[in-house]
Design an enzyme around this catalytic site. Structure first.
Site, short mmCIF file in Angstrom:
data_model
loop_
_atom_site.label_atom_id
_atom_site.label_comp_id
_atom_site.label_asym_id
_atom_site.label_seq_id
_atom_site.Cartn_x
_atom_site.Cartn_y
_atom_site.Cartn_z
N HIS A 11 -11.41 -6.77 7.35
CA HIS A 11 -11.78 -6.54 5.95
C HIS A 11 -13.21 -6.02 5.81
CE1 HIS A 11 -8.43 -9.39 5.71
NE2 HIS A 11 -8.25 -9.00 4.47
N GLU A 68 0.82 -1.21 0.00
CA GLU A 68 0.00 0.00 0.00
C GLU A 68 0.86 1.25 0.00
OE1 GLU A 68 -2.44 -3.34 0.95
OE2 GLU A 68 -0.62 -2.65 1.97
#
Length: 326
Positions: free
Chosen positions: A130, A61
């Site tokens: 998530h 990321e």
């Protein structure tokens, strides 16, 4: 184009429209190329625009957002995907400390026109790491625009506005809405960021919601109508800029306010909106402001437990009934 388009198709269509319009728009992220995205939200982009403009990245990321920042500072308009919004925490230094401050710290000499798009929210049983709705994380950072569309047409229109913005935008795509369908918008459709929409009219109470909670608020409003309570539903669409004017105008008609947010109650956007309403619209209120929000716990994996944590139409309807009787 077809009579209806899914939310996930609208993401790819919205990006493609801007890539056709502006050669400086590029896409980057994990598995967004040949795989078409983990959620199939970038299908067709590699085929149409090629590897020069659609970049598959390593699983990092920091690398994705760091590269996007550099690209934006040097003339491109990158659209970077972070697969799950929970993973924004992995690149938080760039998102909170670097990207939103460049324009200010250079006295306007350097802009960072980038979009960080990410799959957000729960309701699908993806577990605690998530499933979070993380708009409230971004809301704490001055200098970021925050978009969270609820319909396929808004996905396309708000994507256009986000990519054209000279300031960075965090674009939250709700996982629970990906399969939802709606009419496709006109070819030149743009939805100005910071413009809420009244999606159901009513005179008794104002429900203000965002993303998947718009659907929840509409479901609750339908049930309440059968009981003689007419709820007006406002889809905020964006948190920054925040369209307080539309909320206050609605309150002028209803005099009661309920915010419906998936973010945890603690530090959720509803608290900010309630504060602004208390400051600027106190005279419009005939009852306390109620907030229906996510519980302050990690999201459970089991469906029936997750439903206890995330707001439901039942919870919203109960909040409205208590206000109607106030």
């Amino acid at each position: 184009m077809a009579d209806v388009i899914t939310y996930r198709e609208a993401v790819a269509e919205g990006i493609a429209r801007e890539m056709r319009r502006d050669g400086s728009v590029v896409c980057l992220g994990e598995d967004i190329g040949a795989a078409g995205g983990v959620f199939k939200t970038t299908v067709g982009l590699l085929e149409e625009f090629g590897p020069e403009r659609v970049w598959d990245t390593p699983i990092s990321e920091q690398a994705i957002v760091g590269a996007a920042m550099g690209a934006a500072m040097t003339g491109m308009r990158p659209v970077a995907e972070i697969m799950f919004s929970d993973f924004l925490a992995c690149c938080w230094d760039y998102l909170a400390n670097e990207i939103p401050k460049v324009r200010y710290m250079t006295g306007g000499q350097v802009t960072v026109p980038l979009v960080v798009r990410t799959a957000n929210g729960g309701g699908l049983g993806f577990g605690a790491q998530h499933s979070q709705a993380t708009e409230n994380w971004a809301l704490t950072v001055p200098g970021l625009k925050i978009a969270a569309p609820a319909t396929p047409a808004d996905v396309i229109g708000m994507m256009a506005a986000a990519i054209r913005s000279d300031d960075p935008v965090v674009f939250f795509e709700h996982k629970g809405l990906l399969a939802s369908k709606g009419p496709p918008p006109a070819p030149d459709h743009v939805v100005e960021l910071g413009r809420a929409a009244v999606v159901r009219e009513g005179g008794d109470v104002t429900l203000v919601a965002l993303a998947s909670m718009v659907r929840v608020a509409l479901e609750a409003a339908g049930r309440l109508a059968a009981e003689g309570i007419e709820a007006e539903v406002v889809d905020l669409r964006c948190l920054v800029p925040l369209d307080v004017a539309t909320v206050l105008a609605s309150l002028g008609r209803t005099s009661r306010l309920v915010t419906v947010e998936e973010n945890p109650y603690q530090g959720g956007w509803g608290a900010t909106l309630a504060s602004v309403v208390a400051d600027e619209g106190f005279g419009l209120l005939d009852a306390p402001v109620r907030r229906v929000a996510g519980e302050c716990v990690p999201l459970p994996f089991a469906d029936e437990l997750e439903e206890e944590v995330i707001p439901t139409a039942d919870k919203v309807a109960a909040a409205v009934r208590s206000l109607a009787a106030y």
